[in-house]
Design a protein around this motif. Structure first.
Motif, mmCIF file in Angstrom:
data_model
loop_
_atom_site.group_PDB
_atom_site.id
_atom_site.type_symbol
_atom_site.label_atom_id
_atom_site.label_comp_id
_atom_site.label_asym_id
_atom_site.label_seq_id
_atom_site.Cartn_x
_atom_site.Cartn_y
_atom_site.Cartn_z
ATOM 1 N N GLN A 90 0.813 -1.219 0.000
ATOM 2 C CA GLN A 90 0.000 0.000 0.000
ATOM 3 C C GLN A 90 0.846 1.268 0.000
ATOM 4 O OE1 GLN A 90 -2.832 -0.643 3.315
ATOM 5 N NE2 GLN A 90 -4.463 -0.327 1.814
ATOM 6 N N GLY A 91 2.144 1.110 0.179
ATOM 7 C CA GLY A 91 3.019 2.277 0.174
ATOM 8 C C GLY A 91 3.198 2.906 1.538
ATOM 9 N N VAL A 92 2.922 2.141 2.558
ATOM 10 C CA VAL A 92 3.025 2.629 3.933
ATOM 11 C C VAL A 92 4.445 3.091 4.253
ATOM 12 C CG1 VAL A 92 3.087 1.723 6.293
ATOM 13 C CG2 VAL A 92 1.085 1.332 4.857
ATOM 14 N N ILE A 110 9.170 9.450 3.334
ATOM 15 C CA ILE A 110 9.041 10.842 2.866
ATOM 16 C C ILE A 110 8.918 11.784 4.063
ATOM 17 C CG2 ILE A 110 7.604 12.470 1.563
ATOM 18 C CD1 ILE A 110 6.786 9.976 -0.193
ATOM 19 N N LEU A 111 8.106 11.382 5.052
ATOM 20 C CA LEU A 111 7.955 12.217 6.258
ATOM 21 C C LEU A 111 9.306 12.454 6.918
ATOM 22 C CD1 LEU A 111 4.732 10.803 7.972
ATOM 23 C CD2 LEU A 111 5.090 13.175 7.230
ATOM 24 N N ILE A 165 -2.741 10.101 1.087
ATOM 25 C CA ILE A 165 -2.743 9.960 2.550
ATOM 26 C C ILE A 165 -1.702 10.881 3.180
ATOM 27 C CG2 ILE A 165 -2.166 8.357 4.440
ATOM 28 C CD1 ILE A 165 -4.875 7.743 3.349
ATOM 29 N N LEU A 166 -0.520 10.923 2.547
ATOM 30 C CA LEU A 166 0.546 11.784 3.057
ATOM 31 C C LEU A 166 0.060 13.241 3.131
ATOM 32 C CD1 LEU A 166 3.559 12.262 3.862
ATOM 33 C CD2 LEU A 166 4.040 12.517 1.418
ATOM 34 N N GLY A 167 -0.621 13.650 2.066
ATOM 35 C CA GLY A 167 -1.157 15.017 2.051
ATOM 36 C C GLY A 167 -2.081 15.244 3.237
ATOM 37 N N ALA A 168 -2.946 14.263 3.516
ATOM 38 C CA ALA A 168 -3.876 14.386 4.633
ATOM 39 C C ALA A 168 -3.126 14.462 5.961
ATOM 40 C CB ALA A 168 -4.831 13.195 4.634
ATOM 41 N N ILE A 169 -2.074 13.636 6.085
ATOM 42 C CA ILE A 169 -1.278 13.659 7.330
ATOM 43 C C ILE A 169 -0.677 15.054 7.530
ATOM 44 C CG2 ILE A 169 0.795 12.738 8.469
ATOM 45 C CD1 ILE A 169 0.248 10.078 6.970
ATOM 46 N N LEU A 170 -0.136 15.608 6.443
ATOM 47 C CA LEU A 170 0.491 16.935 6.548
ATOM 48 C C LEU A 170 -0.539 17.982 6.968
ATOM 49 C CD1 LEU A 170 2.912 17.007 3.462
ATOM 50 C CD2 LEU A 170 3.408 16.423 5.847
ATOM 51 N N LEU A 174 -4.246 17.174 0.870
ATOM 52 C CA LEU A 174 -4.276 18.382 1.694
ATOM 53 C C LEU A 174 -5.678 18.996 1.679
ATOM 54 C CD1 LEU A 174 -0.905 19.954 0.540
ATOM 55 C CD2 LEU A 174 -1.540 19.608 2.937
ATOM 56 N N SER A 175 -6.232 19.095 0.466
ATOM 57 C CA SER A 175 -7.510 19.784 0.325
ATOM 58 C C SER A 175 -8.645 18.968 0.925
ATOM 59 C CB SER A 175 -7.785 20.094 -1.147
ATOM 60 O OG SER A 175 -7.952 18.872 -1.849
#
Lengths: 367, 218, 226
Positions: free
Chosen positions: C13-15, C21-22, C168-173, C214-215
C-alpha cells in the motif's frame, strides 16, 4: 519394545558404543546423523544394531539436515535422536533452536572436541556454552553432563524421558574421552530397573478433523509481531523455571567445614572428586560440587553449598565457560572464585589436588 | 613373518599387538610394529613407541603430534609403512579402528611377501562379541582369519573366571568356523596366574597396559 | 515539539514510502527524526507499519508504545495497531476500505493486546499470550480524534490507484503540520529523482495526489472530529 539384553550384563566397551546400546534401550526408533569425530562410532554401532532391533537410520548430507530430519522424525511421533561434535555441533544449533521454539522433544548427543573450529578431534569442554545457550535463544533446553560410561547409558535413557515428558529439546553432553575410552558398564533393560519409557505421540497427521475433533496442529517458529515473541519467550521461561526443581541434578560431597569447594562438570568431575578424597586423607578440608544438569543449572543448590565457604575453585577443560555460569549463580555471595582452566586438555587428579593445596598454602600465608 | 591384528573397535588390538611384539622380542627376534591406524589420534600403538623401544621393539608410524587422527577429515599414510613388506624379522601390523580396517591393507605393497597371519582379537565383554553367534558374525566381516585371540576382560574387574567364560565361547566359535583359537592375552599378573593352571588357554600372551597409559583419566 | 506517527497498512500500500518521505522532509527541515519499518516475515501481503518520530530535540528509542498520530489503511492494520491509541491520539483512516464503526469498536473501544488470526492458532499450539503489554481502557468520550479519508476511492476514481499513499501523506500533513508541504515536495523530488526524470508524468500524478490529500482535510469530505 524388544529387550536389548536378556539380563543385566556387565560389559567393557567404548562410550560411543555404550550410547548406541543406550539408545536401543531407550526405545529410540531412528537416528539421523552425519559423521564427525569423536562420535562416529555411535553411528557405526547404531547402523550395525538397528537392523537387528528393527530401528531406523538416515545419513544426511550435513548436520543441519541431520538436525532438521531429527525434528521431522519427532513430529511424526518417533523417538528420534542425533549425535554430533565440534563444528557439527555449531550447525546443529539451528535445528536445536527450532526445537526450543516449537517444543519438539528431540534428543542430541554431543561429544565435545577441541575448539574453536576444527581444532582437535580428541577432547575438550569448550562446547559447554554452545550446548547450553547455542543459537539464537534463551537456552530453553535440558543439558545433562555425564562423567562415566554408566552415566552415558543411564542418562541417555533419561534424556529421552525428559524430552518427551517436558517437551524441551534435551542434550546429553559428553566429550571425546568419554566417547573413545573403554571402561566397564552394566547394560540393562530399563523396565528391569523400574524405568518406564515415556510414550511418544505424533505431532502431525493425527486422526480426526482439525478444529472439529481436535485442535489443529499448528507449530510455529515464525512470528510477525514483536509483542508476540515477548509473550512466548516469557511463557517458555516461566515453564522452564517451574520445571527446574523436577529436572535439576547435582552431586556434592564433603561440604561440611570445607575451606574450599572444587567445582567441575562432566569427565573433569571425576578428577576433582578424587582430588577431594586425596586431600581429605591428608586432613585438608575440601569438598566438591558437580552440576549434572547444566541447563537448568543447579543455582539454588550451588548457592547453598558455597554459602559458608571462603573460596571455590572451578576446574574445566575450557577457558571459563563453566566459570561464568558459576559466577552468575553465586553472584552476591562473599565467596572467592578461583579457577583452573585447561582449554582442550584433560585435567588429572593430582594436578587438581596440587592447585588446591597451592592456593590454600598461599592464602594461609596471607592471613 | 608378519602378523596382522584385527578385531572389533575397542577389542584391544593395539594392546595385544604391543604384548605380542614384546613376547617375540623376548625370544630374541627382531620385531617391528607397523601402526596402520589412520583414524584415531589416540588409543594407537604409536603412543607406546618409547615404551616398546625399551623392549627392543621398533614402531613405524606417525609419531605423536604428527598428521594422523584428523578423524573424518582424511589422513596421510606414514611413508615408512610402504616399505614394511621388505623388512626382515617379525612384522606386527596393528590396523586399528574396527573390523573394517582390514581394507587398508591394500595400501601396503609387498604385504604378501611377509606371509602374514591374520589374528582376530575378541573381548567377549563387548556386546557384539558377547555370544558365540556374535563372534562368528564379527569374524565373518573379515575374510581370511587365521586365528582367534581371546582378550576377554572387564578392565580392573577382570579375573580368571571371566577370561574363562570368554575362552569357552571362543572354543565354540572356533569349532563352528574352523578358525583355530591361538592364544589368550591378559595383563601380566593374570597371565602369570593362567600359567599356574591346567586350563586350555592355548598360548598365553602377557599384556603391559602400554596403550591406555596415555589417558589422563583415573 | 515531538510527534510520534505510526502508519499501518497492507504490504504494497506504500506505507513505508509515507514514513520515508515524512522522515526525509523532517530531516531537510533541520528537525530530528527517526524512521523505522516494521513488517512480518511475509515476502508480500501482511501488515506493514512505519514508525516515524519528528522532534526539535534528539530522539531516544525509535520505538514507541503510544502514537500521537496513527494512520490505518486496512481492516487488519486497525486490529494490529489499536494498542498505539491513547487519549490525545489522532487516528486517520481510509474510510473507503474501513468502516467507521470498526474504528469506533476497535480503536476507541477496549484497548488491550490480543493475538488474532492467524496468530489465534498460537493458542492451540500452546503459545498463549498471557501477561505483557496491556492497554488501558480508553473511554469513548476521551480525547481521541478520528479522521476518515476516502483515499482509496478518490485515488481510483479521480487520480491513479498507485498514488493512494501520497494522497494519505497530504492528509497527514494537513492534520499534523509536522513538516511543510514544500519540505515534503523537496523530499519527494530528492527521493524519486530518477523515476521523475524517466517519467515526468509521475511527478505530476504524485504532486496532484499530495494536493488532493491536503484539500480533502480542509473540505467536508473528511469525516472529522468524532
Amino acid at each position: 519394545m524388544a529387550r536389548i539384553v536378556d539380563d543385566d550384563q556387565r560389559m567393557f566397551m567404548t562410550g560411543n558404543e555404550v550410547l548406541a546400546w543406550a539408545a536401543l534401550a531407550a526405545g529410540a526408533e531412528i537416528m539421523y546423523g552425519y559423521p564427525i569425530t569423536p562420535q562416529n562410532e555411535i553411528m557405526h554401532y547404531w547402523t550395525r544394531l538397528a537392523p537387528r532391533f528393527e530401528r531406523g537410520f538416515l545419513q544426511t548430507e550435513d548436520e543441519l539436515s541431520a538436525g532438521f530430519t531429527t525434528l521431522g522424525g519427532v513430529m511424526a511421533g518417533k523417538r528420534a535422536f542425533s549425535a554430533t561434535s565440534g563444528p557439527g555441533d555449531i550447525l546443529m544449533q539451528e535445528p536445536i533452536c527450532m526445537a526450543e521454539m516449537m517444543r519438539i522433544p528431540a534428543v542430541w548427543i554431543i561429544q565435545q572436541r577441541g575448539a574453536p573450529s576444527t581444532a582437535t578431534v580428541i577432547y575438550g569442554q569448550q562446547e559447554t556454552r554452545l550446548a547450553c545457550f547455542g543459537g539464537n535463544g534463551e537456552g530453553h533446553r535440558v543439558v545433562y553432563s555425564t562423567s562415566s560410561h554408566q552415566e552415558l547409558f543411564d542418562y541417555l535413557i533419561k534424556a529421552f524421558n525428559t524430552a518427551w515428558s517436558y517437551r524441551f529439546p534435551t542434550i546429553l553432553l559428553g566429550d571425546g574421552y568419554q566417547g573413545k575410552m573403554r571402561e566397564a558398564v552394566t547394560l540393562y533393560n530399563p523396565e528391569d530397573h523400574g524405568v518406564k519409557l515415556v510414550p511418544t505421540e505424533p505431532f502431525v497427521g493425527r486422526p480426526g478433523v482439525p478444529g472439529v475433533d481436535r485442535a489443529p496442529a499448528h507449530y510455529r517458529n515464525t512470528f510477525n509481531i514483536e509483542e508476540e515473541i515477548y509473550e512466548i519467550v516469557h511463557a517458555r521461561e516461566e515453564e522452564f523455571e517451574a520445571l527446574t526443581p523436577q529436572i535439576v541434578e547435582f552431586e556434592s560431597g564433603y561440604l561440611d567445614e570445607a575451606e574450599m569447594i572444587l567445582i567441575g562438570h562432566g569427565i573433569v568431575s571425576r578428577a576433582i572428586k578424587e582430588a577431594v578424597k586425596l586431600l581429605q586423607n591428608k586432613g585438608v578440608k575440601v569438598g566438591y560440587f558437580r552440576p549434572v544438569t547444566l541447563r537448568p543449572f543447579p543455582v539454588e543448590e550451588l548457592r547453598k553449598a558455597v554459602e559458608k565457604v571462603p573460596a571455590v575453585m572451578v576446574f574445566e577443560s575450557a577457558l571459563g565457560q563453566l566459570l561464568s555460569m558459576v559466577k552468575e549463580a553465586v553472584g552476591g555471595l562473599p565467596v572467592k572464585i578461583e579457577a583452573f582452566l585447561r582449554p582442550g586438555v584433560g585435567i588429572c587428579t593430582d594436578e587438581a589436588a596440587e592447585q588446591v593445596q597451592e592456593y590454600l598454602r598461599k592464602s594461609s600465608m596471607v592471613h | 613373518m608378519g602378523e596382522v591384528f584385527l578385531g572389533e573397535y575397542g577389542a584391544g588390538k593395539s594392546e595385544v599387538s604391543a604384548g605380542r611384539a614384546i613376547l617375540l622380542a623376548g625370544r630374541g627376534l627382531p620385531v617391528t610394529v607397523a601402526d596402520l591406524d589412520l583414524t584415531d589420534p589416540v588409543f594407537r600403538i604409536s603412543q607406546a613407541a618409547e615404551k616398546l623401544a625399551a623392549y627392543g621393539v621398533k614402531v613405524i608410524g606417525w609419531p605423536e603430534r604428527y598428521p594422523p587422527g584428523m578423524g573424518e577429515a582424511g589422513n596421510v599414510l606414514f611413508p615408512g609403512l610402504l616399505g614394511i613388506g621388505w623388512l626382515s624379522g617379525e612384522i606386527i601390523i596393528d590396523v586399528g579402528y574396527g573390523t573394517e580396517s582390514h581394507r587398508l591393507l591394500n595400501l601396503i605393497p609387498g604385504l604378501a611377501a611377509l606371509n602374514p597371519l591374520f589374528y582376530f582379537v575378541i573381548n567377549c565383554r563387548q556386546p557384539l562379541t558377547a555370544t558365540v553367534p556374535g563372534i562368528i558374525e564379527a569374524a565373518r566381516r573379515v575374510p581370511g582369519i587365521h586365528g582367534f585371540v581371546n582378550n576377554t576382560h572387564l578392565g580392573k574387574d577382570t579375573d580368571l573366571d571371566l577370561i574363562k567364560s570368554g575362552a569357552e565361547k571362543i572354543e565354540e566359535a572356533s569349532a563352528a568356523t574352523g578358525i583355530p583359537y591361538i592364544a589368550t592375552a591378559s595383563f601380566k599378573p593374570l597371565a602369570a596366574e593362567m600359567e599356574q593352571t591346567d586350563y586350555k588357554w592355548h598360548e598365553i600372551w602377557p599384556l603391559y597396559g602400554l596403550v591406555h597409559g596415555s589417558f589422563p583419566i583415573k | 515539539m515531538h510527534t510520534k506517527i505510526a502508519v499501518a497498512g497492507e504490504g504494497g500500500q506504500g506505507v513505508q514510502s509515507i514514513g520515508e518521505i515524512l522522515a526525509e522532509a523532517a530531516n531537510r527541515s533541520g528537525l530530528e527524526t527517526t524512521y523505522m519499518p516494521n513488517f512480518g516475515v511475509e515476502q508480500r501481503g501482511g501488515v506493514s507499519i512505519a514508525f516515524v518520530q519528528i522532534s526539535d530535540r534528539p530522539i531516544g528509542s525509535p520505538k514507541f508504545k503510544r502514537a500521537d498520530v496513527l494512520v490505518v489503511l486496512s481492516p487488519r492494520s486497525v486490529e494490529r495497531t489499536r494498542g498505539y491509541v491513547t487519549p490525545g491520539t489522532t487516528v486517520i483512516y481510509d474510510s473507503s476500505s474501513i468502516e467507521a464503526p470498526k474504528i469506533d469498536d476497535m480503536t476507541i473501544g477496549i484497548q488491550s493486546w490480543e493475538t488474532l488470526a492467524p496468530e489465534g492458532f498460537a493458542d492451540m499450539a500452546g503459545n498463549r499470550p498471557g501477561k505483557g503489554i496491556k492497554g488501558e481502557e480508553v473511554r469513548r468520550d476521551s480525547n481521541v480524534r478520528t479522521v476518515g479519508i476516502p483515499a482509496a476511492r478518490i485515488a481510483k476514481e479521480e487520480l491513479q490507484p498507485r498514488v493512494f499513499n501520497i494522497l494519505i501523506l497530504g492528509a497527514i500533513l494537513a492534520i499534523t503540520k509536522v513538516v511543510t508541504v514544500e519540505a515534503a515536495r523537496e523530499a519527494m523530488e530528492h527521493m524519486f529523482r530518477e523515476k521523475f526524470a524517466q517519467r515526468p508524468e509521475l511527478r505530476d500524478d504524485n504532486f496532484a495526489a499530495l494536493e488532493r490529500g491536503l484539500s480533502l482535510v480542509e473540505t467536508e469530505q473528511a469525516g472529522a472530529g468524532r
